[in-house]
Design an enzyme around this catalytic site. Structure first.
Site, PDB file in Angstrom:
ATOM      1  N   HIS A 160      37.924  42.637  33.890  1.00  0.00           N
ATOM      2  CA  HIS A 160      36.759  43.422  34.328  1.00  0.00           C
ATOM      3  C   HIS A 160      37.118  44.267  35.549  1.00  0.00           C
ATOM      4  O   HIS A 160      36.724  45.428  35.656  1.00  0.00           O
ATOM      5  CB  HIS A 160      35.604  42.488  34.689  1.00  0.00           C
ATOM      6  CG  HIS A 160      34.780  42.044  33.519  1.00  0.00           C
ATOM      7  ND1 HIS A 160      34.214  42.918  32.622  1.00  0.00           N
ATOM      8  CD2 HIS A 160      34.392  40.799  33.121  1.00  0.00           C
ATOM      9  CE1 HIS A 160      33.528  42.243  31.710  1.00  0.00           C
ATOM     10  NE2 HIS A 160      33.629  40.954  31.983  1.00  0.00           N
TER      11      HIS A 160
ATOM     12  N   HIS B 276      39.973  37.189  31.377  1.00  0.00           N
ATOM     13  CA  HIS B 276      38.813  38.021  31.035  1.00  0.00           C
ATOM     14  C   HIS B 276      38.149  38.577  32.294  1.00  0.00           C
ATOM     15  O   HIS B 276      37.829  39.771  32.362  1.00  0.00           O
ATOM     16  CB  HIS B 276      37.818  37.171  30.236  1.00  0.00           C
ATOM     17  CG  HIS B 276      36.509  37.849  29.958  1.00  0.00           C
ATOM     18  ND1 HIS B 276      36.274  38.559  28.799  1.00  0.00           N
ATOM     19  CD2 HIS B 276      35.374  37.926  30.682  1.00  0.00           C
ATOM     20  CE1 HIS B 276      35.040  39.048  28.833  1.00  0.00           C
ATOM     21  NE2 HIS B 276      34.477  38.679  29.965  1.00  0.00           N
ATOM     22  N   GLU B 277      37.954  37.738  33.298  1.00  0.00           N
ATOM     23  CA  GLU B 277      37.274  38.178  34.523  1.00  0.00           C
ATOM     24  C   GLU B 277      38.142  39.165  35.308  1.00  0.00           C
ATOM     25  O   GLU B 277      37.631  40.156  35.840  1.00  0.00           O
ATOM     26  CB  GLU B 277      36.926  36.966  35.390  1.00  0.00           C
ATOM     27  CG  GLU B 277      35.930  36.002  34.752  1.00  0.00           C
ATOM     28  CD  GLU B 277      34.620  36.672  34.377  1.00  0.00           C
ATOM     29  OE1 GLU B 277      34.186  37.592  35.108  1.00  0.00           O
ATOM     30  OE2 GLU B 277      34.026  36.284  33.354  1.00  0.00           O
TER      31      GLU B 277
ATOM     32  N   GLU C 211      32.212  43.848  27.969  1.00  0.00           N
ATOM     33  CA  GLU C 211      32.643  42.486  27.641  1.00  0.00           C
ATOM     34  C   GLU C 211      33.742  42.495  26.576  1.00  0.00           C
ATOM     35  O   GLU C 211      34.727  41.767  26.682  1.00  0.00           O
ATOM     36  CB  GLU C 211      31.442  41.655  27.165  1.00  0.00           C
ATOM     37  CG  GLU C 211      30.458  41.274  28.259  1.00  0.00           C
ATOM     38  CD  GLU C 211      31.056  40.274  29.240  1.00  0.00           C
ATOM     39  OE1 GLU C 211      31.933  39.479  28.830  1.00  0.00           O
ATOM     40  OE2 GLU C 211      30.657  40.283  30.401  1.00  0.00           O
TER      41      GLU C 211
END
Length: 266
Positions: free
Chosen positions: A128, A124-125, A187
């Protein structure tokens, strides 16, 4: 007319900005080159390493490295060598920065119960960064610089430099009293991209839903979604549930090619 110029000029400035599409087709305004945003990420990571305690636990570092390295190996850009650092902290958190930097706090390892769940967060990070969310955030901070200065005065942070504003925009501004968290669209986009990354890296995407359930328990009560910049835990889990049919075939394909040795390191 002279009184209208301060209001009109920003409109011309914004309209002339470079517009892009995110990986999911969302419009983005990006003011900085890849090189510029990578330099900000490099500088921010160096600053964090001077402020946080770096873990010396070899087993923990090897475990986190194993998970992070498998995620970064499936990224389209093979030229970036990702730097992974584990920080000794009770924070249930992790982050990724432009320039190839990943930070994981040991507090997260108490909530992410296995390698698949840790891969959920790291994927997920990293997503980004891949989706240029950092550039998008810093660009917004640049365009609303006057507003940021007013926020600075209101929060009593005092003496905040442009570098600190960029740190805040990268989501790392806690040392100056505020951050600019990613929005709900960013997100959700990172969730979609992140669960695909973990599946391609041979991690079980169904564990992503369990991870966010653990997060919900660890975070206690959460207000209504409209009061948060992030999706609610229930909304996030629903979205990930709908993604399973798409990503499970990727997981099954990669599972046969990649040996999952990370969990044995925990």
């Amino acid at each position: 007319m002279k009184y209208l110029l301060p209001l009109i000029l920003p409109i011309f400035f914004i309209s002339g900005c470079a517009t892009h599409q995110s990986p999911t087709g969302r419009g983005q305004t990006l003011l900085f080159s890849a090189n510029e945003i990578n330099q900000m990420g490099d500088q921010s990571f160096e600053q964090i390493k001077t402020q946080e305690k770096i873990s010396k636990d070899k087993a923990t570092v090897a475990y986190v490295d194993c998970v992070a390295n498998r995620i970064t190996k499936v990224l389209p850009n093979k030229s970036i060598k990702w730097d992974v650092v584990v920080f000794e902290s009770e924070q249930v958190n992790a982050f990724a920065l432009p320039g190839g930097h990943i930070g994981v706090y040991t507090g997260l390892l108490k909530v992410a119960e296995n390698a698949d769940q840790l891969a959920t967060v790291i994927g997920h990070e990293v997503a980004h960064v891949l989706a240029n969310h950092s550039n998008e955030q810093v660009s917004r901070a640049q365009m609303t610089g006057m507003g940021m200065q007013l926020a600075d005065a209101a929060l009593g942070a005092g003496g905040v430099s442009n570098k600190d504003l960029y740190m805040a925009a990268l989501g790392l501004g806690t040392q100056v009293g505020f951050i600019l968290p990613y929005g709900r669209e960013q997100e959700s986009e990172a969730d979609i991209m992140g669960v695909e990354l973990m599946a391609r890296a041979g991690f079980d995407p169904s564990q992503s839903m369990l991870l966010w359930k653990n997060m919900a328990k660890a975070g206690g009560g959460q207000g209504p979604e409209l009061l948060s910049t992030h999706p609610s835990h229930s909304h996030r889990i629903d979205d990930l549930s709908q993604m399973q049919a798409q990503v499970m075939p990727l997981y099954m394909l990669s599972k046969g090619k990649i040996q999952n040795q990370c969990q044995n390191l925990k």
